[in-house]
Scaffold this motif. Structure first.
Motif, PDB file in Angstrom:
ATOM      1  N   ARG A 159      53.296   8.038  55.081  1.00 40.89           N
ATOM      2  CA  ARG A 159      52.132   7.976  55.972  1.00 40.89           C
ATOM      3  C   ARG A 159      52.332   8.881  57.185  1.00 40.89           C
ATOM      4  NH1 ARG A 159      51.614   3.004  58.176  1.00 40.89           N
ATOM      5  NH2 ARG A 159      49.629   3.740  58.943  1.00 40.89           N
ATOM      6  N   VAL A 160      53.151   9.919  57.023  1.00 42.23           N
ATOM      7  CA  VAL A 160      53.404  10.868  58.114  1.00 42.23           C
ATOM      8  C   VAL A 160      52.851  12.233  57.732  1.00 42.23           C
ATOM      9  CG1 VAL A 160      55.184  12.083  59.422  1.00 42.23           C
ATOM     10  CG2 VAL A 160      55.448   9.635  58.937  1.00 42.23           C
ATOM     11  N   CYS A 161      52.109  12.837  58.666  1.00 50.25           N
ATOM     12  CA  CYS A 161      51.551  14.171  58.478  1.00 50.25           C
ATOM     13  C   CYS A 161      51.922  15.019  59.693  1.00 50.25           C
ATOM     14  CB  CYS A 161      50.030  14.083  58.328  1.00 50.25           C
ATOM     15  SG  CYS A 161      49.251  15.677  58.005  1.00 50.25           S
ATOM     16  N   MET A 162      52.556  16.176  59.430  1.00 49.10           N
ATOM     17  CA  MET A 162      52.987  17.079  60.503  1.00 49.10           C
ATOM     18  C   MET A 162      52.153  18.346  60.420  1.00 49.10           C
ATOM     19  SD  MET A 162      57.109  16.556  60.417  1.00 49.10           S
ATOM     20  CE  MET A 162      57.787  14.992  61.013  1.00 49.10           C
ATOM     21  N   ILE A 163      51.552  18.741  61.530  1.00 43.08           N
ATOM     22  CA  ILE A 163      50.554  19.814  61.522  1.00 43.08           C
ATOM     23  C   ILE A 163      50.953  20.927  62.492  1.00 43.08           C
ATOM     24  CG2 ILE A 163      48.110  20.344  61.914  1.00 43.08           C
ATOM     25  CD1 ILE A 163      47.556  17.302  61.465  1.00 43.08           C
ATOM     26  N   GLY A 164      50.903  22.182  61.997  1.00 38.53           N
ATOM     27  CA  GLY A 164      51.110  23.340  62.880  1.00 38.53           C
ATOM     28  C   GLY A 164      52.477  23.983  62.794  1.00 38.53           C
ATOM     29  N   ILE A 165      53.257  23.578  61.776  1.00 36.83           N
ATOM     30  CA  ILE A 165      54.667  23.984  61.706  1.00 36.83           C
ATOM     31  C   ILE A 165      54.772  25.500  61.475  1.00 36.83           C
ATOM     32  CG2 ILE A 165      56.872  23.541  60.550  1.00 36.83           C
ATOM     33  CD1 ILE A 165      55.484  21.072  62.032  1.00 36.83           C
ATOM     34  N   ARG A 166      55.668  26.135  62.236  1.00 37.72           N
ATOM     35  CA  ARG A 166      55.787  27.603  62.157  1.00 37.72           C
ATOM     36  C   ARG A 166      57.059  28.086  62.851  1.00 37.72           C
ATOM     37  NH1 ARG A 166      52.079  26.250  66.206  1.00 37.72           N
ATOM     38  NH2 ARG A 166      52.386  27.223  68.228  1.00 37.72           N
ATOM     39  N   GLY A 167      57.239  29.387  62.814  1.00 40.28           N
ATOM     40  CA  GLY A 167      58.339  30.021  63.537  1.00 40.28           C
ATOM     41  C   GLY A 167      59.564  30.242  62.671  1.00 40.28           C
ATOM     42  N   SER A 168      60.493  31.004  63.212  1.00 44.25           N
ATOM     43  CA  SER A 168      61.741  31.254  62.499  1.00 44.25           C
ATOM     44  C   SER A 168      62.603  29.999  62.522  1.00 44.25           C
ATOM     45  CB  SER A 168      62.495  32.416  63.159  1.00 44.25           C
ATOM     46  OG  SER A 168      62.799  32.089  64.509  1.00 44.25           O
ATOM     47  N   THR A 169      63.442  29.875  61.493  1.00 47.64           N
ATOM     48  CA  THR A 169      64.306  28.692  61.409  1.00 47.64           C
ATOM     49  C   THR A 169      65.708  29.121  61.009  1.00 47.64           C
ATOM     50  OG1 THR A 169      63.669  28.375  59.096  1.00 47.64           O
ATOM     51  CG2 THR A 169      62.444  27.115  60.741  1.00 47.64           C
ATOM     52  N   TYR A 170      66.645  28.208  61.119  1.00 44.80           N
ATOM     53  CA  TYR A 170      68.008  28.475  60.638  1.00 44.80           C
ATOM     54  C   TYR A 170      68.067  28.368  59.123  1.00 44.80           C
ATOM     55  CZ  TYR A 170      69.428  27.951  65.525  1.00 44.80           C
ATOM     56  OH  TYR A 170      69.558  28.103  66.865  1.00 44.80           O
ATOM     57  N   ASP A 171      67.322  27.371  58.596  1.00 42.17           N
ATOM     58  CA  ASP A 171      67.360  27.126  57.155  1.00 42.17           C
ATOM     59  C   ASP A 171      66.206  26.194  56.799  1.00 42.17           C
ATOM     60  OD1 ASP A 171      68.129  24.477  57.854  1.00 42.17           O
ATOM     61  OD2 ASP A 171      70.220  25.112  57.923  1.00 42.17           O
TER      62      ASP A 171
END
Ligand code: MN
Ligand code: MN
Length: 326
Positions: free
Chosen positions: A188-200
Motif C-alpha cells: 500500500r506504498v506508492c513513491m512518486i517522482g523518483i529520479r537522479g543518479s544513484t550508486y546502484d
C-alpha cells in the motif's frame, strides 16, 4: 453555525500586518502541552527541527522556523478549491519537538514520544521537518495500530539499507526501516517522482521485492497528474495512509533550498496539484520535510513548503469535517 468560539483562527492581516507579530504556523495560536484548550485541537502543526540523519548538505533543522515565518503569507481560503480549513476543523501550532542534536537515537525516542502524546489527544499530526529521517520516529507513533499505507513524494526512495558500511539511520533509509519494523504495508506504498543518479539499484530492488510501487519521474511526466494520483489512491486503498512530502520532489528551479536536489522534477504548480488529488485518501498523518533554509537564498523553497502544508491542511480539514458530520 457560528464557529468563532469553537475554532482557533489565524491572526488576520487586517488586524495585524502579516509581517508583524510572533510567527507561528499560519498565524495560528501556539497551544503547548499545558494549554487548557489542547483537548479541543483537531489538527496540530508540529515542527521537527532536526537533521541528524543528513548525509550531505545539512540545514533542515532550521526548516520549522523558516516555514513558520513564510507561512504568515498564507491566507484563510484556498484559491483553487475554495476550502476554508480554519472554519472546518480546529487547528493550532503545537510547537516543536525538542531533539537532542548530538544524539540521533535519543532524538528519535523524543520524537516518537511527542507524537504518541499528540495521537493520545486524537490530534491529527501535520509536520514541518526536519530531514527525512524524521518520518521514521513519527511512523513509529502513527502506525501503533498496525502497518499503514503511504503516498510518498520525493526524488529519492529513501529505501537504502545503510551508509558508510553500517549506519542504519539516515535520511536515505527511513522507509527501509519502516518496512522492516512493520510500520508500512509495502503493498500500500506508492513513491512518486523518483529520479537522479544513484550508486546502484539496491533501493529499487528492495521496492520490487516487497511490492512497493515506484513511479519514476519519466513516467510522471508522460502521464497526467490526475492519472498518476488516481493510481496512488488505488494503491493506498481505504485504510489508514500516511503522506510524506520531501520538498526535493519539486524541481530545484522552484525548490533549491534542500540538501539533495535532483533536476527534471515537477514544477511548483504540479507540486501543489498532486496534494489536491489526495482527497478521499484516509490520511492519518502528513509531513513536509527537507526544507533547508541555508540553501534557500530567496526563501521560495520555504514558501513552497508552507504552501504545500496549507494544501495538505485543506485536504485533511475536508476529511475530518466529513467524519464529524457523519
Ligand atoms: Mn526523502
Ligand atoms: Mn529526497
Amino acid at each position: 453555525m457560528d464557529t468563532t468560539d469553537k475554532y482557533f483562527h489565524p491572526v488576520s492581516g487586517f488586524d495585524l500586518p502579516r509581517f508583524a507579530g510572533v510567527p507561528t504556523f499560519m498565524r495560528l495560536p501556539f497551544v503547548g502541552p499545558d494549554h487548557p484548550r489542547l483537548p479541543d485541537v483537531q489538527v496540530g502543526l508540529i515542527g521537527v527541527p532536526w537533521d541528524s540523519g543528513t548525509t550531505n548538505r545539512p540545514g533542515p533543522r532550521h526548516g520549522p522556523r523558516q516555514l513558520r515565518d513564510m507561512s504568515t503569507m498564507i491566507r484563510a481560503q484556498n484559491g483553487a478549491t475554495g476550502v476554508r480549513p480554519f472554519e472546518m476543523v480546529n487547528c493550532a501550532d503545537l510547537g516543536d519537538v525538542a531533539p537532542n542534536p548530538a544524539d540521533l537515537m535519543a532524538s528519535m525516542t523524543r520524537i516518537t514520544e511527542f507524537y504518541r502524546s499528540v495521537l493520545d489527544h486524537e490530534i491529527f499530526p501535520l509536520t514541518a521537518g526536519g530531514d527525512h529521517l524524521s518520518s521514521l520516529p513519527i511512523l513509529r507513533a502513527v502506525a501503533r495500530g498496525g502497518p499503514v499505507g503511504m503516498i510518498h513524494f520525493d526524488s529519492h526512495t529513501d529505501l537504502f539499507n545503510s551508509y558508510f558500511g553500517g549506519t542504519q539511520y539516515t535520511h536515505g533509509t527511513p522507509f527501509r526501516r519502516a518496512v522492516e519494523e512493520g510500520l508500512l504495508d509495502p503493498k500500500r506504498v506508492c513513491m512518486i517522482g523518483i529520479r537522479g543518479s544513484t550508486y546502484d539499484n539496491e533501493d529499487r530492488d528492495f521496492a520490487d521485492a516487497v511490492g512497493i510501487r515506484v513511479i519514476p519521474i519519466e513516467e510522471f511526466h508522460a502521464r497526467s497528474v490526475p492519472d498518476v494520483m488516481e493510481e496512488a489512491r488505488d494503491i493506498a486503498g481505504l485504510k489508514e495512509t500516511y503522506i510524506s512530502y520531501d520538498i526535493d520532489f519539486v524541481d530545484p528551479t522552484f525548490a533549491p533550498g534542500t540538501g539533495t536536489p535532483e533536476i527534471g522534477g515537477p514544477n511548483s504548480f504540479q507540486g501543489l496539484e498532486v496534494v489536491r488529488h489526495l482527497e478521499g485518501v484516509n490520511i492519518v498523518g502528513a509531513d513536509v520535510v527537507e526544507v533547508s533554509p541555508p540553501f534557500d537564498a530567496s526563501g521560495n523553497t520555504a514558501f513552497l513548503g508552507a504552501s504545500i502544508l496549507f494544501e495538505l491542511l485543506c485536504v485533511v480539514a475536508k476529511k475530518l469535517s466529513h467524519s464529524q458530520m457523519t
